[in-house]
Design a protein around this motif. Structure first.
Motif, PDB file in Angstrom:
ATOM      1  N   VAL A   1       7.877   8.137   8.154  1.00  0.00           N
ATOM      2  CA  VAL A   1       6.191   7.250   8.500  1.00  0.00           C
ATOM      3  C   VAL A   1       5.568   7.272   7.109  1.00  0.00           C
ATOM      4  N   ILE A   2       5.232   8.439   6.603  1.00  0.00           N
ATOM      5  CA  ILE A   2       4.503   8.477   5.524  1.00  0.00           C
ATOM      6  C   ILE A   2       5.237   7.776   4.244  1.00  0.00           C
ATOM      7  N   GLU A   3       6.343   7.870   4.245  1.00  0.00           N
ATOM      8  CA  GLU A   3       7.109   7.008   3.136  1.00  0.00           C
ATOM      9  C   GLU A   3       7.125   5.338   3.155  1.00  0.00           C
ATOM     10  N   ASN A   4       7.274   5.215   4.609  1.00  0.00           N
ATOM     11  CA  ASN A   4       6.740   3.498   4.710  1.00  0.00           C
ATOM     12  C   ASN A   4       5.492   3.191   4.494  1.00  0.00           C
ATOM     13  N   VAL A   5       4.487   4.099   4.583  1.00  0.00           N
ATOM     14  CA  VAL A   5       3.083   3.810   4.515  1.00  0.00           C
ATOM     15  C   VAL A   5       2.970   3.667   2.933  1.00  0.00           C
ATOM     16  N   LEU A   6       3.607   4.123   2.352  1.00  0.00           N
ATOM     17  CA  LEU A   6       3.355   4.481   0.717  1.00  0.00           C
ATOM     18  C   LEU A   6       4.150   3.466   0.019  1.00  0.00           C
ATOM     19  N   MET A   7       5.077   2.765   0.759  1.00  0.00           N
ATOM     20  CA  MET A   7       6.230   1.755   0.036  1.00  0.00           C
ATOM     21  C   MET A   7       5.350   0.672  -0.640  1.00  0.00           C
ATOM     22  N   PRO A   8       4.455  -0.073  -0.081  1.00  0.00           N
ATOM     23  CA  PRO A   8       3.841  -1.047  -1.047  1.00  0.00           C
ATOM     24  C   PRO A   8       3.331  -0.479  -2.111  1.00  0.00           C
ATOM     25  N   TYR A   9       2.597   0.500  -2.067  1.00  0.00           N
ATOM     26  CA  TYR A   9       2.103   1.083  -3.578  1.00  0.00           C
ATOM     27  C   TYR A   9       2.953   1.577  -4.524  1.00  0.00           C
ATOM     28  N   ARG A  10       4.226   2.110  -3.870  1.00  0.00           N
ATOM     29  CA  ARG A  10       5.226   2.483  -4.991  1.00  0.00           C
ATOM     30  C   ARG A  10       5.906   1.214  -5.445  1.00  0.00           C
TER      31      ARG A  10
ATOM     32  N   ALA B   1      -2.808   8.214   1.697  1.00  0.00           N
ATOM     33  CA  ALA B   1      -1.827   7.796   2.938  1.00  0.00           C
ATOM     34  C   ALA B   1      -2.016   8.490   4.149  1.00  0.00           C
ATOM     35  N   TYR B   2      -2.218  10.027   4.080  1.00  0.00           N
ATOM     36  CA  TYR B   2      -2.419  10.943   5.009  1.00  0.00           C
ATOM     37  C   TYR B   2      -3.808  10.464   5.753  1.00  0.00           C
ATOM     38  N   GLU B   3      -4.729  10.066   5.124  1.00  0.00           N
ATOM     39  CA  GLU B   3      -6.085   9.767   5.750  1.00  0.00           C
ATOM     40  C   GLU B   3      -5.732   8.410   6.301  1.00  0.00           C
ATOM     41  N   LEU B   4      -5.082   7.450   6.088  1.00  0.00           N
ATOM     42  CA  LEU B   4      -4.743   6.277   6.984  1.00  0.00           C
ATOM     43  C   LEU B   4      -3.998   6.638   8.128  1.00  0.00           C
ATOM     44  N   LEU B   5      -3.182   7.503   8.084  1.00  0.00           N
ATOM     45  CA  LEU B   5      -2.385   8.018   9.191  1.00  0.00           C
ATOM     46  C   LEU B   5      -3.364   8.664  10.198  1.00  0.00           C
ATOM     47  N   GLU B   6      -4.230   9.450   9.635  1.00  0.00           N
ATOM     48  CA  GLU B   6      -5.288  10.177  10.527  1.00  0.00           C
ATOM     49  C   GLU B   6      -5.924   8.914  11.081  1.00  0.00           C
TER      50      GLU B   6
ATOM     51  N   ILE C   1       0.236  -1.205  10.403  1.00  0.00           N
ATOM     52  CA  ILE C   1      -1.240  -1.168  10.031  1.00  0.00           C
ATOM     53  C   ILE C   1      -1.733  -0.235   8.936  1.00  0.00           C
ATOM     54  N   ALA C   2      -1.229   0.869   9.004  1.00  0.00           N
ATOM     55  CA  ALA C   2      -1.709   1.896   7.875  1.00  0.00           C
ATOM     56  C   ALA C   2      -0.906   1.357   6.565  1.00  0.00           C
ATOM     57  N   ARG C   3       0.355   0.928   6.472  1.00  0.00           N
ATOM     58  CA  ARG C   3       0.942   0.578   5.576  1.00  0.00           C
ATOM     59  C   ARG C   3       0.388  -0.519   4.881  1.00  0.00           C
ATOM     60  N   ALA C   4      -0.468  -1.563   5.602  1.00  0.00           N
ATOM     61  CA  ALA C   4      -0.726  -2.682   5.205  1.00  0.00           C
ATOM     62  C   ALA C   4      -2.199  -2.255   4.276  1.00  0.00           C
ATOM     63  N   LEU C   5      -2.753  -1.114   4.610  1.00  0.00           N
ATOM     64  CA  LEU C   5      -4.089  -0.824   4.205  1.00  0.00           C
ATOM     65  C   LEU C   5      -3.758  -0.027   2.829  1.00  0.00           C
ATOM     66  N   ILE C   6      -2.602   0.517   2.487  1.00  0.00           N
ATOM     67  CA  ILE C   6      -2.529   1.456   1.547  1.00  0.00           C
ATOM     68  C   ILE C   6      -3.079   1.005   0.216  1.00  0.00           C
ATOM     69  N   ASN C   7      -2.991  -0.413  -0.280  1.00  0.00           N
ATOM     70  CA  ASN C   7      -3.553  -0.855  -1.445  1.00  0.00           C
ATOM     71  C   ASN C   7      -5.031  -1.229  -1.327  1.00  0.00           C
ATOM     72  N   SER C   8      -5.645  -0.718  -0.200  1.00  0.00           N
ATOM     73  CA  SER C   8      -7.115  -1.174  -0.093  1.00  0.00           C
ATOM     74  C   SER C   8      -7.119  -2.767  -0.132  1.00  0.00           C
ATOM     75  N   PRO C   9      -6.592  -3.565   0.761  1.00  0.00           N
ATOM     76  CA  PRO C   9      -6.867  -4.985   0.571  1.00  0.00           C
ATOM     77  C   PRO C   9      -8.322  -5.435   1.184  1.00  0.00           C
ATOM     78  N   LYS C  10      -8.722  -6.448   0.759  1.00  0.00           N
ATOM     79  CA  LYS C  10      -9.981  -6.843   1.259  1.00  0.00           C
ATOM     80  C   LYS C  10     -10.052  -7.663   2.355  1.00  0.00           C
ATOM     81  N   LEU C  11      -8.521  -8.256   2.721  1.00  0.00           N
ATOM     82  CA  LEU C  11      -8.295  -9.177   3.913  1.00  0.00           C
ATOM     83  C   LEU C  11      -7.069  -8.565   4.504  1.00  0.00           C
ATOM     84  N   LEU C  12      -7.031  -8.652   5.662  1.00  0.00           N
ATOM     85  CA  LEU C  12      -6.045  -8.286   6.525  1.00  0.00           C
ATOM     86  C   LEU C  12      -5.586  -9.327   7.589  1.00  0.00           C
TER      87      LEU C  12
END
Length: 228
Positions: free
Chosen positions: A102-111, A125-130, A155-166
């Protein structure tokens, strides 16, 4: 508040010899920090509109401006950079990578964007999972969590790069009613706490009514635009 996105006279045609028009003269402005839903039946043009909003497709005519940048003359590379910086996507199918946690998937767009993950980004990423209440399954493989948890991971993955628009295209189409309520409650919380602009595409009017603004697409045109 300023607009995060504007669409001016958007039209979309498919085909060369036989041209089929899908969108007709769409004019639309999306306010920054707003929660919007776009409703329409299958074939209404709503998914085509979302693809154009997300720069996954280009209009045949018209102009799309995102965060002050006019996109219709940009190269594919420039569009990819804009998407990665500005837009997060959540689809009906979560598209998690099953071999990763799960955490690796969330981090994937940033990586993908930056190559390496700093301790600060891992902490984010952990804060988003929280935020999506998934810290206890952070180290589970994507295949080892429920459908609702998979969508919350997306949803957490979509937010990892701090997008202005979802942008979310039928994000609860495969979920039961209780999980749907949970996911939309989460989106509302993200909208309020992070100030992320949300646009949700759906065919379900009950889902659409959870937003502050409801737009209905019918036969490629905006048939209704209601603000609460």
């Amino acid at each position: 508040m300023a607009d995060i996105m504007t669409l001016q006279n958007i039209e979309k045609f498919y085909g060369d010899k036989i041209r089929t028009q899908v969108l007709f003269g769409i004019d639309l402005a999306i306010e920054a920090g707003s929660f919007n839903s776009i409703i329409g039946q299958s074939g209404s043009g709503k998914s085509t509109l979302m693809n154009i909003m997300g720069t996954l497709d280009q209009p045949s005519t018209g102009k799309v401006t995102i965060d002050g940048v006019e996109t219709t003359q940009m190269t594919r590379k420039q569009l990819a950079v804009l998407r990665n910086r500005t837009i997060g996507f959540v689809f009906q199918f979560h598209y998690l990578l099953p071999e990763f946690t799960v955490i690796e998937n969330v981090l994937m767009p940033y990586r993908i964007a930056h190559g390496t993950v700093s301790p600060e980004i891992r902490e984010r990423a952990y804060e988003l999972l929280e935020t999506v209440e998934l810290t206890r399954v952070a180290d589970n493989k994507a295949t080892e969590i429920s459908g609702g948890q998979q969508q919350r991971t997306a949803i957490a993955r979509a937010l990892i790069n701090s997008p202005k628009l979802l942008l979310a295209d039928e994000p609860t189409g495969n979920l039961d009613s209780n999980t749907t309520e949970t996911v939309y409650g989460l989106m509302r919380e993200i909208n309020k706490t992070l100030g992320t602009t949300l646009i949700v595409i759906t065919h379900d009017r009950r889902v659409a009514e959870k937003a502050d603004r409801i737009l209905e697409i019918k036969d490629g045109r905006i048939e209704m635009d209601v603000r609460k």
